[in-house]
Design an enzyme around this catalytic site. Structure first.
Site, short mmCIF file in Angstrom:
data_model
loop_
_atom_site.label_atom_id
_atom_site.label_comp_id
_atom_site.label_asym_id
_atom_site.label_seq_id
_atom_site.Cartn_x
_atom_site.Cartn_y
_atom_site.Cartn_z
N LYS A 123 42.85 45.61 26.64
CA LYS A 123 43.98 44.88 27.21
C LYS A 123 44.43 43.79 26.25
O LYS A 123 43.61 42.97 25.81
CB LYS A 123 43.57 44.28 28.56
CG LYS A 123 44.71 43.66 29.36
CD LYS A 123 44.19 43.25 30.74
CE LYS A 123 45.32 42.73 31.63
NZ LYS A 123 44.82 42.36 32.98
N CYS A 162 46.99 46.80 34.51
CA CYS A 162 47.46 45.71 35.37
C CYS A 162 48.75 45.08 34.86
O CYS A 162 49.76 45.75 34.67
CB CYS A 162 46.34 44.69 35.53
SG CYS A 162 46.45 43.65 36.99
N GLU A 222 40.89 49.71 37.11
CA GLU A 222 40.70 48.77 36.00
C GLU A 222 39.27 48.23 35.97
O GLU A 222 38.71 47.87 37.02
CB GLU A 222 41.69 47.61 36.16
CG GLU A 222 41.60 46.55 35.07
CD GLU A 222 42.59 45.42 35.29
OE1 GLU A 222 42.74 44.60 34.37
OE2 GLU A 222 43.20 45.33 36.38
#
Length: 327
Positions: free
Chosen positions: A128, A162, A46
């Site tokens: 995200k 995540c 990430e």
């Protein structure tokens, strides 16, 4: 007939303190190293370029302004020099690459995942959708347009970052698009062993529920880097542990031993026959679904700050006329 793809989940440490190109060079070298092992899909951690904002986890917001500004200066513009470097490495090796970056879009940073095809073409740039906890002081929010599975040289690939994996509807949005390989990315070197334990459960559950392979990559900080980021021995503890780089089959089995310390690669051959084997028993978006009872509303419209009414579509704008039809 069975189709087999060799994949690599890459656990790697960033280059801290430079302009971000040092980390990009490490990515390109790792792609070449993986290619020598026959890998056709490589997944990196990430926001790996230039580095995950570890500072935001151990410092209050009013103290990390300088480090936040430094991240702005080192962040990735898409397209730009960093994506050009990685695209060339992907093209030269014939490899699909999934990379996490800090993306800068003028005045905002985003946690962005990029999928490069084996030709070097960028097939997907997604952000995200909800930064987690401390991350909300660092990144802006993505939108539903990024919840997309793309056709690549190795199959249908989707990605989440995540704790997006704890948003079941985000995962379901990808499942409805029949992803065959799910690429997961976590920061690594964060929170401690409990983070690794949770990650193990999370990626196995998605593999079972989606009936797909999961390739998960986490980052790694060396002891020297931990000391550099923390600047205080009392703050070093939260930057250890939390690494769990692994590949999971559609049956929820680990393909090879997960990597929890140091740099390295987890490499496995993904046999697509296992996808059909799993979905024959439980296809959560097919014969196991009950759409008349439960369904998902997915807004795939990209988020925009301005809509120009009554004008033809211009750069960065959507055209509308008064009757609601597109001009």
């Amino acid at each position: 007939m069975s189709r087999i793809v060799r994949a690599a989940a890459i656990q790697i440490s960033p280059v801290l303190g430079d302009d971000g190109l040092g980390t990009a060079r490490k990515v390109c070298q790792a792609i070449r190293d993986a290619a020598e092992k026959g890998v056709k899909l490589a997944v990196f951690p990430e926001t790996f370029i230039p580095y995950y904002p570890y500072f935001s986890f151990i410092q209050p917001a009013f103290r990390f302004g300088g480090e936040h500004l430094a991240l702005y200066e080192r962040a990735v513009v898409i397209p730009g020099p960093v994506t050009d470097m990685v695209a060339e490495a992907a093209r030269a090796t014939g490899m699909v690459v999934v990379l996490g970056v800090n993306e800068r879009d003028v005045g905002t940073l985003y946690n962005t995942q990029i999928i490069f095809d084996a030709t070097g073409e960028i097939l997907l740039k997604r952000r995200k959708i909800t930064p987690t906890y401390h991350e909300r002081m660092v990144w802006g929010q993505g939108d539903g347009a990024g919840l997309k599975v793309v056709d690549t040289a190795v199959g249908r690939v989707g990605a989440l970052a995540c704790w997006e994996h704890y948003n079941p509807l985000a995962r379901y949005a990808l499942m409805t698009q029949h992803e065959e390989i799910h690429c997961a990315q976590f920061p690594g070197s964060l929170v401690g062993q409990i983070f690794a334990d949770q990650m193990s459960v999370t990626i196995r559950h998605h593999a079972l529920e989606s009936g797909c392979f999961v390739v998960n990559a986490t980052g790694w900080l060396t002891e020297e880097q931990i000391k550099e980021v923390a600047r205080d021995p009392a703050l070093e503890g939260p930057l250890r542990g939390g690494c769990f780089t692994a590949i999971v089959s559609p049956e929820g089995k680990f393909l090879g031993d997960p990597l929890t310390e140091g740099e390295g690669m987890v490499i496995a051959d993904l046999d697509f026959a296992l996808i059909t084997k799993r979905k024959r028993m439980m296809d959560s978006v097919g014969h196991y679904a009950r759409p008349e009872l439960l369904s998902l509303l997915h807004n795939k419209q990209p988020a925009r700050t301005v809509h120009y009414v009554g004008e033809h579509e211009q750069e960065g704008a959507v055209a509308f006329v008064k009757n609601g039809a597109t001009a």
